[in-house]
Design a protein around this motif. Structure first.
Motif, short mmCIF file in Angstrom:
data_model
loop_
_atom_site.label_atom_id
_atom_site.label_comp_id
_atom_site.label_asym_id
_atom_site.label_seq_id
_atom_site.Cartn_x
_atom_site.Cartn_y
_atom_site.Cartn_z
N GLN A 17 -53.59 -6.98 -18.53
CA GLN A 17 -53.92 -8.24 -17.88
C GLN A 17 -53.12 -8.42 -16.59
OE1 GLN A 17 -53.47 -11.59 -20.47
NE2 GLN A 17 -54.87 -12.84 -19.30
N LYS A 18 -51.84 -8.13 -16.63
CA LYS A 18 -50.98 -8.31 -15.46
C LYS A 18 -51.25 -7.26 -14.38
CE LYS A 18 -47.14 -10.54 -17.78
NZ LYS A 18 -45.72 -10.45 -18.15
N ASN A 19 -51.70 -6.09 -14.77
CA ASN A 19 -51.86 -4.98 -13.83
C ASN A 19 -53.32 -4.58 -13.64
OD1 ASN A 19 -48.92 -4.20 -13.33
ND2 ASN A 19 -49.05 -4.28 -15.56
N SER A 20 -54.24 -5.46 -13.91
CA SER A 20 -55.67 -5.12 -13.86
C SER A 20 -56.11 -4.66 -12.47
CB SER A 20 -56.52 -6.30 -14.32
OG SER A 20 -56.32 -7.42 -13.48
N ALA A 21 -55.48 -5.17 -11.44
CA ALA A 21 -55.85 -4.77 -10.07
C ALA A 21 -55.48 -3.33 -9.77
CB ALA A 21 -55.20 -5.71 -9.07
N ASP A 22 -54.57 -2.75 -10.53
CA ASP A 22 -54.11 -1.39 -10.29
C ASP A 22 -55.07 -0.33 -10.81
OD1 ASP A 22 -51.86 -2.54 -9.21
OD2 ASP A 22 -50.60 -2.16 -10.97
N PHE A 23 -56.03 -0.72 -11.65
CA PHE A 23 -56.94 0.25 -12.24
C PHE A 23 -58.14 0.46 -11.34
CE2 PHE A 23 -54.82 -1.74 -15.96
CZ PHE A 23 -54.09 -0.63 -16.34
N SER A 24 -58.50 1.72 -11.12
CA SER A 24 -59.60 2.04 -10.21
C SER A 24 -60.96 1.93 -10.90
CB SER A 24 -59.41 3.46 -9.66
OG SER A 24 -59.35 4.38 -10.74
N SER A 25 -60.96 1.76 -12.19
CA SER A 25 -62.21 1.71 -12.94
C SER A 25 -62.10 0.68 -14.06
CB SER A 25 -62.48 3.10 -13.55
OG SER A 25 -63.58 3.05 -14.43
N THR A 26 -63.24 0.23 -14.55
CA THR A 26 -63.25 -0.66 -15.72
C THR A 26 -63.61 0.11 -16.98
OG1 THR A 26 -65.56 -1.27 -15.33
CG2 THR A 26 -63.86 -2.69 -14.36
N ASP A 27 -63.76 1.42 -16.84
CA ASP A 27 -64.08 2.27 -17.98
C ASP A 27 -62.85 2.42 -18.88
OD1 ASP A 27 -65.45 4.15 -19.61
OD2 ASP A 27 -64.54 5.80 -18.47
N PRO A 28 -62.98 2.09 -20.17
CA PRO A 28 -61.83 2.18 -21.08
C PRO A 28 -61.19 3.56 -21.12
CG PRO A 28 -63.60 0.96 -22.13
CD PRO A 28 -64.15 1.52 -20.85
N ALA A 29 -61.98 4.62 -21.01
CA ALA A 29 -61.44 5.98 -21.04
C ALA A 29 -60.54 6.24 -19.83
CB ALA A 29 -62.56 7.00 -21.10
N CYS A 30 -60.95 5.76 -18.67
CA CYS A 30 -60.15 5.93 -17.45
C CYS A 30 -58.88 5.10 -17.51
CB CYS A 30 -60.96 5.55 -16.22
SG CYS A 30 -62.34 6.65 -15.89
N ILE A 31 -59.01 3.87 -18.00
CA ILE A 31 -57.83 2.99 -18.12
C ILE A 31 -56.85 3.59 -19.11
CG2 ILE A 31 -57.05 0.72 -18.89
CD1 ILE A 31 -59.68 -0.39 -17.74
N ARG A 32 -57.36 4.10 -20.24
CA ARG A 32 -56.49 4.73 -21.24
C ARG A 32 -55.74 5.91 -20.63
NH1 ARG A 32 -56.50 9.22 -23.75
NH2 ARG A 32 -55.38 9.47 -25.70
N GLU A 33 -56.46 6.74 -19.88
CA GLU A 33 -55.83 7.90 -19.25
C GLU A 33 -54.72 7.47 -18.28
OE1 GLU A 33 -57.06 11.62 -16.38
OE2 GLU A 33 -58.60 10.75 -17.68
N ASP A 34 -55.00 6.42 -17.49
CA ASP A 34 -53.98 5.89 -16.57
C ASP A 34 -52.76 5.40 -17.33
OD1 ASP A 34 -55.54 6.41 -14.36
OD2 ASP A 34 -56.22 4.33 -14.11
N LEU A 35 -52.99 4.66 -18.43
CA LEU A 35 -51.88 4.12 -19.21
C LEU A 35 -51.05 5.23 -19.86
CD1 LEU A 35 -53.63 1.09 -20.95
CD2 LEU A 35 -52.03 1.03 -19.04
N VAL A 36 -51.72 6.25 -20.36
CA VAL A 36 -51.01 7.38 -20.98
C VAL A 36 -50.20 8.13 -19.92
CG1 VAL A 36 -51.32 9.61 -22.13
CG2 VAL A 36 -52.62 7.63 -22.92
N ASN A 37 -50.80 8.35 -18.76
CA ASN A 37 -50.10 9.07 -17.69
C ASN A 37 -48.88 8.30 -17.18
OD1 ASN A 37 -51.88 11.21 -17.79
ND2 ASN A 37 -53.17 10.44 -16.15
#
Length: 63
Positions: A17-37
C-alpha cells in the motif's frame, strides 16, 4: 502452499500500500517477483497469496 501468517500478511499489505507507485505492473506475479528481489517477501509466498493481499487493498491502488 506456504504458510502466510496473519502478521506477515499485514506487513506485506502495508508495504504494498505504501509503495504501490514503485511497482511497474499490477500483475501479482510481477509484484511478487519485485518483493522477493527486494528481500521484502519470502520466496515461499505464492502468487495466489499475493493476489489475496492485493484484493484487500483500497480500490484506487491496484484496480
Amino acid at each position: 502452499m506456504s504458510c502466510l501468517t496473519r502478521k506477515m500478511q499485514q506487513q506485506l499489505t502495508r508495504y504494498v500500500q505504501k509503495n504501490s507507485a514503485d511497482f511497474s505492473s499490477t500483475d501479482p506475479a510481477c509484484i511478487r517477483e519485485d518483493l522477493v528481489n527486494k528481500g521484502v517477501c519470502p520466496s515461499a509466498v505464492t502468487t495466489d497469496q499475493l493476489r489475496v493481499i492485493l484484493k484487500l487493498l483500497p480500490e484506487q491502488i491496484f484496480r
